[in-house]
Design a protein around this motif. Structure first.
Motif, PDB file in Angstrom:
ATOM      1  N   VAL B   4      43.242  42.843  28.243  1.00  0.00           N
ATOM      2  CA  VAL B   4      43.422  42.769  29.680  1.00  0.00           C
ATOM      3  C   VAL B   4      43.792  44.183  30.127  1.00  0.00           C
ATOM      4  O   VAL B   4      44.797  44.729  29.684  1.00  0.00           O
ATOM      5  CB  VAL B   4      44.515  41.773  30.078  1.00  0.00           C
ATOM      6  N   LYS B   5      42.962  44.755  30.970  1.00  0.00           N
ATOM      7  CA  LYS B   5      43.202  46.123  31.433  1.00  0.00           C
ATOM      8  C   LYS B   5      43.912  46.093  32.777  1.00  0.00           C
ATOM      9  O   LYS B   5      43.501  45.352  33.678  1.00  0.00           O
ATOM     10  CB  LYS B   5      41.875  46.880  31.550  1.00  0.00           C
ATOM     11  N   GLN B   6      44.959  46.899  32.908  1.00  0.00           N
ATOM     12  CA  GLN B   6      45.799  46.876  34.108  1.00  0.00           C
ATOM     13  C   GLN B   6      45.908  48.277  34.683  1.00  0.00           C
ATOM     14  O   GLN B   6      46.050  49.257  33.944  1.00  0.00           O
ATOM     15  CB  GLN B   6      47.199  46.352  33.747  1.00  0.00           C
ATOM     16  N   SER B   7      45.855  48.368  36.010  1.00  0.00           N
ATOM     17  CA  SER B   7      46.012  49.653  36.693  1.00  0.00           C
ATOM     18  C   SER B   7      46.647  49.444  38.060  1.00  0.00           C
ATOM     19  O   SER B   7      46.521  48.357  38.647  1.00  0.00           O
ATOM     20  CB  SER B   7      44.643  50.337  36.861  1.00  0.00           C
ATOM     21  N   ASN B  22      46.008  45.922  39.889  1.00  0.00           N
ATOM     22  CA  ASN B  22      44.744  45.320  39.502  1.00  0.00           C
ATOM     23  C   ASN B  22      44.651  45.069  38.007  1.00  0.00           C
ATOM     24  O   ASN B  22      45.166  45.845  37.206  1.00  0.00           O
ATOM     25  CB  ASN B  22      43.582  46.244  39.910  1.00  0.00           C
ATOM     26  N   CYS B  23      43.977  43.984  37.654  1.00  0.00           N
ATOM     27  CA  CYS B  23      43.747  43.665  36.241  1.00  0.00           C
ATOM     28  C   CYS B  23      42.321  43.187  36.047  1.00  0.00           C
ATOM     29  O   CYS B  23      41.726  42.584  36.958  1.00  0.00           O
ATOM     30  CB  CYS B  23      44.730  42.600  35.759  1.00  0.00           C
ATOM     31  N   ALA B  24      41.785  43.459  34.859  1.00  0.00           N
ATOM     32  CA  ALA B  24      40.447  43.005  34.507  1.00  0.00           C
ATOM     33  C   ALA B  24      40.481  42.455  33.094  1.00  0.00           C
ATOM     34  O   ALA B  24      41.193  42.976  32.233  1.00  0.00           O
ATOM     35  CB  ALA B  24      39.459  44.166  34.595  1.00  0.00           C
ATOM     36  N   TYR B  25      39.736  41.382  32.876  1.00  0.00           N
ATOM     37  CA  TYR B  25      39.728  40.760  31.556  1.00  0.00           C
ATOM     38  C   TYR B  25      38.298  40.653  31.055  1.00  0.00           C
ATOM     39  O   TYR B  25      37.337  40.795  31.810  1.00  0.00           O
ATOM     40  CB  TYR B  25      40.406  39.386  31.605  1.00  0.00           C
ATOM     41  N   GLU B  26      38.173  40.386  29.759  1.00  0.00           N
ATOM     42  CA  GLU B  26      36.843  40.303  29.145  1.00  0.00           C
ATOM     43  C   GLU B  26      36.518  38.893  28.650  1.00  0.00           C
ATOM     44  O   GLU B  26      35.371  38.468  28.690  1.00  0.00           O
ATOM     45  CB  GLU B  26      36.762  41.286  27.973  1.00  0.00           C
ATOM     46  N   ASN B  27      37.539  38.195  28.180  1.00  0.00           N
ATOM     47  CA  ASN B  27      37.299  36.901  27.552  1.00  0.00           C
ATOM     48  C   ASN B  27      37.106  35.824  28.604  1.00  0.00           C
ATOM     49  O   ASN B  27      38.045  35.442  29.302  1.00  0.00           O
ATOM     50  CB  ASN B  27      38.480  36.567  26.646  1.00  0.00           C
ATOM     51  N   SER B  65      44.847  37.570  44.131  1.00  0.00           N
ATOM     52  CA  SER B  65      43.435  37.408  44.461  1.00  0.00           C
ATOM     53  C   SER B  65      42.645  37.380  43.162  1.00  0.00           C
ATOM     54  O   SER B  65      42.925  38.158  42.246  1.00  0.00           O
ATOM     55  CB  SER B  65      42.947  38.589  45.320  1.00  0.00           C
ATOM     56  N   PHE B  66      41.682  36.468  43.078  1.00  0.00           N
ATOM     57  CA  PHE B  66      40.951  36.275  41.827  1.00  0.00           C
ATOM     58  C   PHE B  66      39.452  36.339  42.091  1.00  0.00           C
ATOM     59  O   PHE B  66      38.945  35.680  42.994  1.00  0.00           O
ATOM     60  CB  PHE B  66      41.336  34.922  41.215  1.00  0.00           C
ATOM     61  N   ASN B  67      38.732  37.141  41.306  1.00  0.00           N
ATOM     62  CA  ASN B  67      37.283  37.273  41.411  1.00  0.00           C
ATOM     63  C   ASN B  67      36.691  36.905  40.062  1.00  0.00           C
ATOM     64  O   ASN B  67      36.658  37.720  39.139  1.00  0.00           O
ATOM     65  CB  ASN B  67      36.905  38.698  41.812  1.00  0.00           C
ATOM     66  N   LYS B  68      36.228  35.653  39.951  1.00  0.00           N
ATOM     67  CA  LYS B  68      35.767  35.149  38.654  1.00  0.00           C
ATOM     68  C   LYS B  68      34.512  35.891  38.181  1.00  0.00           C
ATOM     69  O   LYS B  68      34.385  36.209  37.000  1.00  0.00           O
ATOM     70  CB  LYS B  68      35.484  33.650  38.758  1.00  0.00           C
ATOM     71  N   LYS B  71      35.454  39.135  36.881  1.00  0.00           N
ATOM     72  CA  LYS B  71      36.511  39.014  35.869  1.00  0.00           C
ATOM     73  C   LYS B  71      37.663  39.959  36.201  1.00  0.00           C
ATOM     74  O   LYS B  71      38.130  40.731  35.349  1.00  0.00           O
ATOM     75  CB  LYS B  71      35.938  39.259  34.467  1.00  0.00           C
ATOM     76  N   GLN B  72      38.101  39.873  37.455  1.00  0.00           N
ATOM     77  CA  GLN B  72      39.195  40.709  37.918  1.00  0.00           C
ATOM     78  C   GLN B  72      40.179  39.878  38.725  1.00  0.00           C
ATOM     79  O   GLN B  72      39.804  38.896  39.379  1.00  0.00           O
ATOM     80  CB  GLN B  72      38.663  41.861  38.786  1.00  0.00           C
ATOM     81  N   PHE B  73      41.437  40.275  38.688  1.00  0.00           N
ATOM     82  CA  PHE B  73      42.440  39.649  39.531  1.00  0.00           C
ATOM     83  C   PHE B  73      43.483  40.691  39.893  1.00  0.00           C
ATOM     84  O   PHE B  73      43.654  41.684  39.182  1.00  0.00           O
ATOM     85  CB  PHE B  73      43.053  38.400  38.886  1.00  0.00           C
ATOM     86  N   SER B  74      44.121  40.477  41.020  1.00  0.00           N
ATOM     87  CA  SER B  74      45.058  41.481  41.500  1.00  0.00           C
ATOM     88  C   SER B  74      46.283  40.823  42.137  1.00  0.00           C
ATOM     89  O   SER B  74      46.228  39.683  42.592  1.00  0.00           O
ATOM     90  CB  SER B  74      44.384  42.410  42.511  1.00  0.00           C
TER      91      SER B  74
END
Lengths: 116, 112
Positions: B4-7, B22-27, B65-68, B71-74
């Motif tokens: 999970v990448k966070q910035s 902001n966060c982004a995931y891969e799985n 906020s979630f963007n399926k 694959k990002q959420f903030s």
């Protein structure tokens, strides 16, 4: 009671000492966790107990030995630690993966461990 | 695939401003996304969480906020206060599982 308690708050030990960290919850949770957290880093999972059985061991060195005497208590026995093991040790609990919902984890305040 | 990448890594906001992390995931098997708030010397506290079947969840001044598809959420913190100064961790997991995957954390400082 909606909290996870941990004792002691602070612990200083030498490399030849044996000590134990304790964790307790009274939320009826069936899963309990040990995490290690270094400064400015996220918590790292060490162990998971589910229904009092060890279900996950994240390849933790044997100088860390977990114990779950009952569903409310979790111990972490420490022996022959190294200075690099100094960290904040966090306990958490959750309903357990078979408990439905989203198995939210609730953390205790942690034990600040210093190994000299 | 478990990351999970966070910035950003750190964030300074004036009192009353909006803090955005902001966060982004891969799985794609992850289906539960909590945010934790941690004050120095304390354990992480669950702040707010979201499931992928909703695009937004609001609790007081905190909104996820979630963007399926992306694959990002903030996390948005409205009307940021000095008492919000803490480290924030996003996380992700399978709802049926026990393993939380944490982001790297964001240190938020809210200036008076």
């Amino acid at each position: 009671d909606t909290e996870v308690t941990q004792t002691p708050k602070h612990l200083v030990m030498g490399m030849t000492n044996k000590k134990s960290l304790k964790c307790e919850q009274h939320m009826g949770h069936r899963a309990m966790y040990w995490y290690k957290q270094k400064a400015k880093k996220p918590p790292e999972l060490m162990f998971v107990y589910s229904y009092e059985k060890l279900s996950i061991n994240e390849s933790v060195p044997s100088r860390f030995s977990p114990e779950c005497p009952n569903s409310s208590l979790l111990n972490l026995h420490l022996h022959a630690l190294q200075p690099e093991d100094s960290a904040l040790y966090l306990c958490a609990s959750s309903q357990g993966s078979s408990g439905g919902a989203y198995n939210e984890q609730f953390f205790g305040p942690g034990t600040r461990l210093t190994v000299l | 695939q478990q990351q999970v990448k966070q910035s950003p890594q750190s964030l300074i906001v004036q009192k009353g401003g909006i803090s955005i992390i902001n966060c982004a995931y891969e799985n794609t098997a992850f289906d539960y996304f909590p945010w934790y708030q941690q004050f120095p010397g304390k354990g992480p506290a669950l702040l707010i969480a979201i499931r992928p079947d909703v695009s937004e969840k609001k609790e007081g001044r905190f909104t996820i906020s979630f963007n399926k598809s992306a694959k990002q959420f903030s996390l948005h913190i409205m009307d940021s206060q000095p008492g919000d100064s803490a480290t924030y961790f996003c996380a992700a997991k399978k709802s049926s599982g026990d393993k939380l995957t944490f982001g790297t954390g964001t240190r938020l400082a809210v200036r008076p």
